[in-house]
Design a protein around this motif. Structure first.
Motif, PDB file in Angstrom:
ATOM      1  N   GLY A 196       0.810  -1.209   0.000  1.00  0.00           N
ATOM      2  CA  GLY A 196       0.000   0.000   0.000  1.00  0.00           C
ATOM      3  C   GLY A 196       0.843   1.258   0.000  1.00  0.00           C
ATOM      4  O   GLY A 196       0.505   2.248  -0.655  1.00  0.00           O
ATOM      5  N   TRP A 197       1.964   1.231   0.714  1.00  0.00           N
ATOM      6  CA  TRP A 197       2.858   2.389   0.736  1.00  0.00           C
ATOM      7  C   TRP A 197       3.483   2.612  -0.639  1.00  0.00           C
ATOM      8  O   TRP A 197       3.546   3.742  -1.136  1.00  0.00           O
ATOM      9  N   PHE A 198       3.950   1.550  -1.284  1.00  0.00           N
ATOM     10  CA  PHE A 198       4.516   1.662  -2.628  1.00  0.00           C
ATOM     11  C   PHE A 198       3.481   2.193  -3.613  1.00  0.00           C
ATOM     12  O   PHE A 198       3.791   3.011  -4.497  1.00  0.00           O
ATOM     13  N   SER A 199       2.252   1.705  -3.489  1.00  0.00           N
ATOM     14  CA  SER A 199       1.204   2.136  -4.408  1.00  0.00           C
ATOM     15  C   SER A 199       0.937   3.628  -4.292  1.00  0.00           C
ATOM     16  O   SER A 199       0.765   4.332  -5.300  1.00  0.00           O
ATOM     17  N   ARG A 200       0.915   4.148  -3.090  1.00  0.00           N
ATOM     18  CA  ARG A 200       0.649   5.573  -2.904  1.00  0.00           C
ATOM     19  C   ARG A 200       1.847   6.429  -3.306  1.00  0.00           C
ATOM     20  O   ARG A 200       1.664   7.554  -3.789  1.00  0.00           O
ATOM     21  N   CYS A 201       3.051   5.919  -3.128  1.00  0.00           N
ATOM     22  CA  CYS A 201       4.227   6.650  -3.625  1.00  0.00           C
ATOM     23  C   CYS A 201       4.201   6.739  -5.148  1.00  0.00           C
ATOM     24  O   CYS A 201       4.447   7.806  -5.734  1.00  0.00           O
ATOM     25  N   GLY A 202       3.895   5.614  -5.802  1.00  0.00           N
ATOM     26  CA  GLY A 202       3.806   5.638  -7.259  1.00  0.00           C
ATOM     27  C   GLY A 202       2.690   6.537  -7.755  1.00  0.00           C
ATOM     28  O   GLY A 202       2.845   7.248  -8.762  1.00  0.00           O
ATOM     29  N   GLY A 203       1.547   6.519  -7.068  1.00  0.00           N
ATOM     30  CA  GLY A 203       0.454   7.398  -7.466  1.00  0.00           C
ATOM     31  C   GLY A 203       0.816   8.862  -7.323  1.00  0.00           C
ATOM     32  O   GLY A 203       0.451   9.693  -8.175  1.00  0.00           O
ATOM     33  N   ALA A 204       1.539   9.222  -6.271  1.00  0.00           N
ATOM     34  CA  ALA A 204       1.959  10.612  -6.090  1.00  0.00           C
ATOM     35  C   ALA A 204       2.910  11.038  -7.209  1.00  0.00           C
ATOM     36  O   ALA A 204       2.828  12.175  -7.716  1.00  0.00           O
ATOM     37  N   LEU A 205       3.816  10.158  -7.629  1.00  0.00           N
ATOM     38  CA  LEU A 205       4.736  10.497  -8.717  1.00  0.00           C
ATOM     39  C   LEU A 205       3.991  10.624 -10.047  1.00  0.00           C
ATOM     40  O   LEU A 205       4.297  11.518 -10.853  1.00  0.00           O
ATOM     41  N   ARG A 206       3.022   9.739 -10.298  1.00  0.00           N
ATOM     42  CA  ARG A 206       2.267   9.832 -11.554  1.00  0.00           C
ATOM     43  C   ARG A 206       1.429  11.109 -11.611  1.00  0.00           C
ATOM     44  O   ARG A 206       1.303  11.716 -12.687  1.00  0.00           O
ATOM     45  N   ARG A 207       0.870  11.506 -10.486  1.00  0.00           N
ATOM     46  CA  ARG A 207       0.040  12.713 -10.492  1.00  0.00           C
ATOM     47  C   ARG A 207       0.863  13.993 -10.589  1.00  0.00           C
ATOM     48  O   ARG A 207       0.426  14.952 -11.236  1.00  0.00           O
ATOM     49  N   GLY A 208       2.023  14.048  -9.935  1.00  0.00           N
ATOM     50  CA  GLY A 208       2.695  15.328  -9.761  1.00  0.00           C
ATOM     51  C   GLY A 208       4.074  15.449 -10.374  1.00  0.00           C
ATOM     52  O   GLY A 208       4.774  16.420 -10.048  1.00  0.00           O
ATOM     53  N   TRP A 209       4.485  14.516 -11.246  1.00  0.00           N
ATOM     54  CA  TRP A 209       5.854  14.602 -11.729  1.00  0.00           C
ATOM     55  C   TRP A 209       6.077  15.871 -12.568  1.00  0.00           C
ATOM     56  O   TRP A 209       7.192  16.407 -12.608  1.00  0.00           O
ATOM     57  N   ARG A 210       5.027  16.387 -13.223  1.00  0.00           N
ATOM     58  CA  ARG A 210       5.190  17.598 -14.027  1.00  0.00           C
ATOM     59  C   ARG A 210       5.488  18.819 -13.161  1.00  0.00           C
ATOM     60  O   ARG A 210       6.178  19.748 -13.613  1.00  0.00           O
ATOM     61  N   GLN A 211       4.977  18.852 -11.958  1.00  0.00           N
ATOM     62  CA  GLN A 211       5.281  19.944 -11.034  1.00  0.00           C
ATOM     63  C   GLN A 211       6.497  19.638 -10.165  1.00  0.00           C
ATOM     64  O   GLN A 211       7.294  20.532  -9.857  1.00  0.00           O
ATOM     65  N   LEU A 212       6.633  18.374  -9.761  1.00  0.00           N
ATOM     66  CA  LEU A 212       7.727  18.023  -8.858  1.00  0.00           C
ATOM     67  C   LEU A 212       9.087  18.065  -9.551  1.00  0.00           C
ATOM     68  O   LEU A 212      10.095  18.442  -8.932  1.00  0.00           O
ATOM     69  N   LEU A 213       9.139  17.673 -10.815  1.00  0.00           N
ATOM     70  CA  LEU A 213      10.424  17.621 -11.504  1.00  0.00           C
ATOM     71  C   LEU A 213      11.079  19.002 -11.622  1.00  0.00           C
ATOM     72  O   LEU A 213      12.262  19.166 -11.271  1.00  0.00           O
ATOM     73  N   PRO A 214      10.391  20.041 -12.091  1.00  0.00           N
ATOM     74  CA  PRO A 214      11.064  21.356 -12.118  1.00  0.00           C
ATOM     75  C   PRO A 214      11.405  21.883 -10.731  1.00  0.00           C
ATOM     76  O   PRO A 214      12.433  22.569 -10.568  1.00  0.00           O
ATOM     77  N   ILE A 215      10.563  21.570  -9.738  1.00  0.00           N
ATOM     78  CA  ILE A 215      10.879  22.024  -8.374  1.00  0.00           C
ATOM     79  C   ILE A 215      12.161  21.370  -7.880  1.00  0.00           C
ATOM     80  O   ILE A 215      13.046  22.022  -7.298  1.00  0.00           O
TER      81      ILE A 215
END
Length: 452
Positions: free
Chosen positions: A189-208
């Motif tokens: 469950g922890w891995f699943s939520r980490c992956g979901g956070a990366l899929r949702r926000g990589w466009r904002q997280l990557l430049p930050i």
């Protein structure tokens, strides 16, 4: 005349009516006994009460209570589940009564008193009363996944279920929450939520991350190339090592420049961690985010987070001075101080220490996985540094050509470390949310409101 009977043979006179001789010790019951009220058990020891061998007067059916016919055809009063059954009433209704006086339809009449069990599923069949009994032809009651929604790993876990909720689910927890891992969901469950956070926000997280983490790392790497001491100790004529002139000055200058750069870039890096946490949490709550708004939030929290980062870094350094193991232990124990400060804004060091030791195995496992990503990035950076030294020499900044090549390799190493920064950010935020779920009901919307 004489009172004596006449002499001679006489014929015996038969009795007036056949029957059993009357028992002189038996008491004669009263002529009429009022029938007990409907729904009340009959006491067989009371005077005038009917017994198993004396059915007594017929009972009158109560029009407000449904009657249950017995073998004799007379109406019977229903007995509530778990209530002691009177042997006389059981005999009238045709139910077997055990020696202890407890009986119900489908239970044997021997073996002592048998308690009522609403979930009995043996050969005798279920008990007559079931508070959760439903129509057998209807679909089972309870919580089901919404149409078209796939359950997250570990969404339903072993525990105690409540009516209308998934098996093992606590009230107030959402099994589909995209950020909060429910209790007993496990590392999946922890891995699943980490992956979901990366899929949702990589466009904002990557430049930050590129702006606040990769650029400072690349600058520090280039400064390390420029100020790294090139003169190494050599062996003297007697075999003892001989230090070159100005060796300690160069060492102190190198570490001084690196430390100063880290202090200067510390607020910028703290801005990135706060901004990334804001993006992950608000996206999990279903809100739209932007890079500019995230950086503005990060600037508001940067100084406070940077100050606590200095304190934690000092504690880890002190632990590492005694031995490597105490330093690693301190790094794991204080790993969640950043999310704790951002969400709770009070006592991040003590809270992180208590949270780590209250669920030692769970927190250590999550932090160890995050540290594996950081260690992999460090090993990759070491390999690139070795390649840089072999390709461009010990002093690559001596010539423009070698300097350009060494700087390019250092920048590539910083870029390759960016995924490790993303893993660190998302992993620690998800680990903190999981620990909050262990303490009580929480969801992404509440965490987003706590960020401010």
């Amino acid at each position: 005349m004489s009172d004596l009977p006449p002499s001679g043979a006489t014929e015996p006179v038969p009795p007036a009516s056949p029957g059993v001789p009357a028992d002189p010790t038996r008491s004669t019951p009263p002529a009429a006994v009022p029938a007990p009220a409907s729904g009340h058990a009959v006491d067989p020891t009371a005077p005038g009460s009917p017994t198993p061998t004396d059915p007594g007067p017929p009972a009158v059916a109560d029009p407000g209570v449904p009657a249950q016919p017995g073998p004799s055809g007379s109406p019977a009063v229903p007995t509530q589940p778990g209530e002691a059954v009177n042997p006389a009433v059981s005999a009238q209704q045709g139910w077997p009564a055990g020696p202890g006086g407890f009986a119900a339809p489908g239970q044997p009449a021997s073996g002592g008193p048998q308690p009522w069990d609403p979930y009995r599923t043996d050969a005798a069949g279920p008990q007559p009363w079931d508070p959760y009994r439903t129509d057998p032809a209807a679909p089972p009651q309870g919580w089901t996944w919404p149409a078209g929604a796939a359950p997250l790993p570990g969404a339903a876990y072993p525990g105690h279920a409540l009516p209308g909720q998934p098996y093992g689910w606590h009230p107030g927890l959402d099994p589909q929450d995209p950020l909060v891992t429910p209790p007993h969901a496990g590392v999946g469950g922890w891995f699943s939520r980490c992956g979901g956070a990366l899929r949702r926000g990589w466009r904002q997280l990557l430049p930050i991350m590129l702006l606040t983490q990769t650029v400072p790392a690349a600058v520090i790497a280039v400064l390390s190339l420029a100020f790294a001491p090139t003169d190494q100790p050599v062996a003297g004529s007697d075999g003892a090592p001989v230090l070159p002139d100005g060796y300690f000055e160069n060492i102190f200058a190198f570490y001084g420049v690196v430390l100063l750069a880290a202090l200067i870039f510390g607020p910028l890096q703290s801005t990135g961690w706060a901004a990334g946490t804001w993006v992950v949490t608000r996206q999990a709550a279903g809100e739209s985010v932007g890079v500019g708004a995230a950086l503005r939030y990060g600037l508001r929290r940067a100084l406070g987070l940077w100050g606590w980062t200095l304190v934690v870094s000092l504690l880890i350094t002190v632990g590492a001075c005694f031995c490597l193991l105490p330093g690693l232990y301190a790094a794991c124990a204080f790993a969640l101080f950043g999310p704790i400060y951002l969400f709770e804004r009070q006592e991040p060091i003590g809270r992180a220490w208590r949270m780590f030791h209250q669920r030692f195995g769970m927190v250590l496992g999550r932090v160890a996985l995050v540290m594996c990503a950081l260690i992999a990035a460090a090993v990759l950076d070491g390999v690139l540094g070795l390649i840089n030294q072999l390709a461009f020499g010990v002093d690559p900044m001596a010539a423009p050509g070698t300097a350009a090549g060494a700087v390019a390799v250092a920048v590539v190493g910083a870029l390759l470390a960016t995924p490790a920064y993303l893993a660190q950010l998302v992993g620690l935020v998800a680990a903190y949310a999981e620990q909050r779920a262990q303490e009580g009901p929480v969801n992404a919307a509440r965490l987003a409101a706590e960020l401010g």
